[in-house]
Design a protein around this motif. Sequence first.
Motif, PDB file in Angstrom:
ATOM      1  N   ALA A 152     -55.393  65.393   2.815  1.00 44.76           N
ATOM      2  CA  ALA A 152     -53.935  65.509   2.751  1.00 44.76           C
ATOM      3  C   ALA A 152     -53.312  64.227   2.207  1.00 44.76           C
ATOM      4  O   ALA A 152     -52.380  64.268   1.386  1.00 44.76           O
ATOM      5  N   ILE A 202     -53.877  63.990  -1.589  1.00 45.43           N
ATOM      6  CA  ILE A 202     -53.022  64.917  -2.317  1.00 45.43           C
ATOM      7  C   ILE A 202     -51.600  64.376  -2.413  1.00 45.43           C
ATOM      8  O   ILE A 202     -50.973  64.408  -3.478  1.00 45.43           O
ATOM      9  N   TRP A 216     -49.935  67.791  -5.285  1.00 47.30           N
ATOM     10  CA  TRP A 216     -49.291  69.013  -4.825  1.00 47.30           C
ATOM     11  C   TRP A 216     -48.166  69.383  -5.777  1.00 47.30           C
ATOM     12  O   TRP A 216     -47.354  68.556  -6.161  1.00 47.30           O
ATOM     13  N   THR A 217     -48.126  70.643  -6.160  1.00 43.95           N
ATOM     14  CA  THR A 217     -47.113  71.127  -7.078  1.00 43.95           C
ATOM     15  C   THR A 217     -46.100  71.975  -6.339  1.00 43.95           C
ATOM     16  O   THR A 217     -46.487  72.921  -5.639  1.00 43.95           O
ATOM     17  N   ARG A 218     -44.832  71.632  -6.483  1.00 41.59           N
ATOM     18  CA  ARG A 218     -43.794  72.447  -5.867  1.00 41.59           C
ATOM     19  C   ARG A 218     -43.679  73.768  -6.607  1.00 41.59           C
ATOM     20  O   ARG A 218     -43.865  73.842  -7.811  1.00 41.59           O
ATOM     21  N   ASN A 227     -52.181  75.294  -6.219  1.00 40.84           N
ATOM     22  CA  ASN A 227     -52.241  74.403  -5.066  1.00 40.84           C
ATOM     23  C   ASN A 227     -53.433  74.709  -4.179  1.00 40.84           C
ATOM     24  O   ASN A 227     -54.034  73.798  -3.593  1.00 40.84           O
ATOM     25  N   THR A 232     -56.362  73.056  -5.606  1.00 39.52           N
ATOM     26  CA  THR A 232     -56.261  71.608  -5.382  1.00 39.52           C
ATOM     27  C   THR A 232     -56.747  71.249  -3.988  1.00 39.52           C
ATOM     28  O   THR A 232     -57.536  70.309  -3.808  1.00 39.52           O
ATOM     29  N   VAL A 233     -56.280  71.983  -2.982  1.00 41.30           N
ATOM     30  CA  VAL A 233     -56.675  71.701  -1.595  1.00 41.30           C
ATOM     31  C   VAL A 233     -58.183  71.840  -1.426  1.00 41.30           C
ATOM     32  O   VAL A 233     -58.844  70.970  -0.843  1.00 41.30           O
TER      33      VAL A 233
END
Length: 337
Positions: free
Chosen positions: A217, A220, A226-228, A241, A244-245
């Motif tokens: 976390a 990231i 992290w992409t909104r 996302n 990505t995680v």
Amino acid sequence: MPESTPREDTPTSTVGLLADPGVPRQIAESIGSRLSIDLQDEVGGRWSVEVSEETLPIAPDGAIPLAERTPELLSRHRWNRVVYLTDLTQYRDDTPIRYLLAEDESSVVVFVPAIGLTRPSASVRRLVRDILVAYHRDSQLPDHRMPGPLGRIRMLAGMVRSNRPAAMGRALRGCTAVGMASGAFGIFFGSVWPIADSMSYLRLAAVSVSVVSALSAWLIVRNGLWTRRRNLAPQSGTLDNASTVVTVWTAVALMHVVLFIGLAALAGVVVEPSYLAGQLGHATSVRDYLVLGWFSASMGTMAGALGSNFDDETVVREATYSRRWHQRRLMFDDYGS
């Protein structure tokens, strides 16, 4: 049934197999020769497959304009058909698709992540073969959609594969170095030994999952991975996302394993069995050194957040994603701040 051995005067049909760098290029190289044999067996005639690494530009809408480039590619390389393997993804009506065929059917884009994780080379070869065979026989094309939860799971697994979590792990040198140094305190300071010895395997596993999740976390957030939702590039989907995680968590978990192996080995070299037994109050075995290395690795993983300050943000971003995904995220400013 087509002839298995074409006549000498039979003209050769050439398929150009373009591929993005990384996983698509590896797949293209592994299927090229076999694909030509498949086409000869299924369609007949002479077939040749030429593999070329070439990165086509991304259009303003996030798609790959292969159809626009096809005439030039066919003319320049003297191909009859062109197939482009890319590690980008595309959706139709919010449903992942495996491929996109040009209207004149002279070119096709295959989205490698949509193929999934299991035997991707064999799956891509079979898909390309079926598309080309269907075109020549004027028969039903294979389904291009991947509907339902299973399709999204396969897409997610393919995206993580293209992201190469191990490559990201290698980019976290500062994180790993600080983690190893911090974890070594657990080996050299005897006050930590009884704590590790008192922990069950379940508790040790829970601690590992917690520290890996916490560091993931932090990485990231710190690196703007992290992409909104409002910033998501067109057609990238909500799996961006999620991939990505999973990618970052897997990379940190691999780092945790490296720390565990290194610190368990260090404990075996530094701490005498008789001294360890005296501190713990019972006879020792290999199990005690492994537990000590495990707990120390968790300490080091948590301390890795400090080491991440020494890792270059740009390097981490480039290592987290494939080259094409990194380009698309830069194009649409998908890196949060």
